[in-house]
Design a protein around this motif. Sequence first.
Motif, short mmCIF file in Angstrom:
data_model
loop_
_atom_site.label_atom_id
_atom_site.label_comp_id
_atom_site.label_asym_id
_atom_site.label_seq_id
_atom_site.Cartn_x
_atom_site.Cartn_y
_atom_site.Cartn_z
N ALA A 1 15.56 -39.90 -47.37
CA ALA A 1 15.96 -40.46 -46.08
C ALA A 1 15.92 -41.99 -46.16
O ALA A 1 15.25 -42.56 -47.03
CB ALA A 1 15.05 -39.95 -44.98
N GLU A 2 16.63 -42.63 -45.24
CA GLU A 2 16.68 -44.09 -45.18
C GLU A 2 16.58 -44.55 -43.74
O GLU A 2 16.91 -43.82 -42.80
CB GLU A 2 17.99 -44.60 -45.79
CG GLU A 2 18.10 -44.34 -47.27
CD GLU A 2 19.35 -44.97 -47.88
OE1 GLU A 2 20.28 -45.31 -47.13
OE2 GLU A 2 19.37 -45.11 -49.11
N ASN A 3 16.14 -45.79 -43.60
CA ASN A 3 16.15 -46.51 -42.33
C ASN A 3 15.50 -45.73 -41.18
O ASN A 3 16.14 -45.31 -40.24
CB ASN A 3 17.58 -46.92 -41.95
CG ASN A 3 18.19 -47.81 -43.00
OD1 ASN A 3 17.52 -48.65 -43.59
ND2 ASN A 3 19.46 -47.63 -43.27
N SER B 1 15.31 -45.73 -33.18
CA SER B 1 15.15 -44.29 -33.00
C SER B 1 14.66 -43.61 -34.27
O SER B 1 15.04 -44.00 -35.37
CB SER B 1 16.49 -43.66 -32.61
OG SER B 1 16.95 -44.21 -31.40
N VAL B 2 13.83 -42.59 -34.07
CA VAL B 2 13.34 -41.75 -35.15
C VAL B 2 13.63 -40.30 -34.75
O VAL B 2 13.20 -39.86 -33.69
CB VAL B 2 11.82 -41.93 -35.38
CG1 VAL B 2 11.33 -41.01 -36.48
CG2 VAL B 2 11.48 -43.38 -35.69
N SER B 3 14.37 -39.59 -35.60
CA SER B 3 14.67 -38.20 -35.28
C SER B 3 13.37 -37.39 -35.34
O SER B 3 12.46 -37.72 -36.10
CB SER B 3 15.70 -37.63 -36.26
OG SER B 3 15.16 -37.57 -37.56
N PRO B 4 13.28 -36.31 -34.54
CA PRO B 4 12.04 -35.52 -34.52
C PRO B 4 11.63 -35.00 -35.90
O PRO B 4 10.45 -34.97 -36.23
CB PRO B 4 12.38 -34.36 -33.58
CG PRO B 4 13.46 -34.88 -32.70
CD PRO B 4 14.26 -35.84 -33.55
N GLU C 1 9.84 -37.81 -37.80
CA GLU C 1 8.63 -38.37 -37.21
C GLU C 1 7.40 -38.15 -38.11
O GLU C 1 6.62 -39.09 -38.32
CB GLU C 1 8.40 -37.82 -35.81
CG GLU C 1 7.22 -38.43 -35.09
CD GLU C 1 7.30 -39.93 -34.85
OE1 GLU C 1 6.24 -40.53 -34.60
OE2 GLU C 1 8.41 -40.52 -34.92
N PRO C 2 7.18 -36.96 -38.69
CA PRO C 2 6.03 -36.80 -39.59
C PRO C 2 6.12 -37.70 -40.84
O PRO C 2 5.10 -38.18 -41.33
CB PRO C 2 6.07 -35.33 -39.99
CG PRO C 2 6.85 -34.65 -38.91
CD PRO C 2 7.85 -35.67 -38.45
N ILE C 3 7.33 -37.95 -41.34
CA ILE C 3 7.52 -38.85 -42.49
C ILE C 3 7.12 -40.27 -42.09
O ILE C 3 6.48 -40.99 -42.86
CB ILE C 3 8.99 -38.79 -42.97
CG1 ILE C 3 9.33 -37.40 -43.52
CG2 ILE C 3 9.29 -39.89 -43.97
CD1 ILE C 3 8.61 -37.03 -44.79
N ARG C 4 7.48 -40.67 -40.85
CA ARG C 4 7.11 -41.99 -40.35
C ARG C 4 5.60 -42.09 -40.16
O ARG C 4 4.97 -43.08 -40.53
CB ARG C 4 7.83 -42.29 -39.03
CG ARG C 4 7.58 -43.73 -38.54
CD ARG C 4 8.08 -43.95 -37.13
NE ARG C 4 7.30 -43.21 -36.14
CZ ARG C 4 6.12 -43.62 -35.66
NH1 ARG C 4 5.58 -44.75 -36.08
NH2 ARG C 4 5.48 -42.89 -34.76
N ILE D 1 10.75 -47.84 -42.62
CA ILE D 1 10.87 -47.18 -43.92
C ILE D 1 12.30 -47.44 -44.36
O ILE D 1 13.24 -46.94 -43.75
CB ILE D 1 10.62 -45.67 -43.82
CG1 ILE D 1 9.22 -45.39 -43.29
CG2 ILE D 1 10.86 -45.00 -45.18
CD1 ILE D 1 9.00 -43.94 -42.87
N LYS D 2 12.46 -48.25 -45.37
CA LYS D 2 13.81 -48.55 -45.86
C LYS D 2 14.37 -47.34 -46.61
O LYS D 2 15.54 -47.00 -46.46
CB LYS D 2 13.78 -49.79 -46.77
CG LYS D 2 15.11 -50.41 -47.01
CD LYS D 2 15.65 -50.98 -45.72
CE LYS D 2 17.06 -51.50 -45.93
NZ LYS D 2 17.81 -51.52 -44.68
N HIS D 3 13.50 -46.70 -47.41
CA HIS D 3 13.93 -45.55 -48.20
C HIS D 3 12.70 -44.70 -48.52
O HIS D 3 11.63 -45.22 -48.80
CB HIS D 3 14.58 -46.05 -49.51
CG HIS D 3 15.12 -44.95 -50.36
ND1 HIS D 3 16.34 -44.38 -50.15
CD2 HIS D 3 14.59 -44.30 -51.42
CE1 HIS D 3 16.55 -43.43 -51.06
NE2 HIS D 3 15.49 -43.36 -51.84
N VAL D 4 12.86 -43.39 -48.46
CA VAL D 4 11.80 -42.47 -48.88
C VAL D 4 12.45 -41.34 -49.67
O VAL D 4 13.52 -40.87 -49.32
CB VAL D 4 10.98 -41.92 -47.69
CG1 VAL D 4 11.85 -41.18 -46.69
CG2 VAL D 4 9.83 -41.03 -48.18
#
Length: 176
Positions: A74-76, A83-86, A89-92, A118-121
């Motif tokens: 994932a990125e950005n 916004s953070v998709s649900p 959210e746990p990744i964030r 988070i630029k990239h994970v």
Amino acid sequence: IDDVGHKYHLELVLEDVLDKDSTVNCTAEVLYHLGNKNIAPAVQFTIEGELKNTDEADNIFYSRIKSLEKELVAENIPDSHGSVSPEMEPIRLLAQVASGYVIWQNSTENTKFQLAQIKHVKQVKRSDDCLEFDYMILLHEMVSQEIIPWQMTVLWHPQHGVQVTQDSCQPKHALE
């Protein structure tokens, strides 16, 4: 403290990120060592009460990631609108906990870091039960207003918690 460093006594209220109505009181003593900038501040703290138990949410997230056919990428997070998709959210939240370790290890009295994005994970495939993620995060240094790219490798398992196994400040051009 003469020839040792500066010690601060803090009294604060911690808010549960999953339950904004749940708070606990916390006291802490933070010692910034004189001279050697490579030593993390010494922290001792006491929490009065307990925050919400996250076992159920942790296990749901763990099962979801373990059941993916391909490793998560994932990125950005958050996106340019904040916004953070649900499902991210746990990744964030995992990045927030892990970046707290990085911030603590690299703090001085003259810095104030905050996880900006988070630029990239990318999830790393493992043969054991742990989840491993390679993060490229952006830390906002509030005093200088710099945005600092930082790489961190994070291991996580619901029963064992979070461990940052590798981290390093990246050159600014790492964002290009």
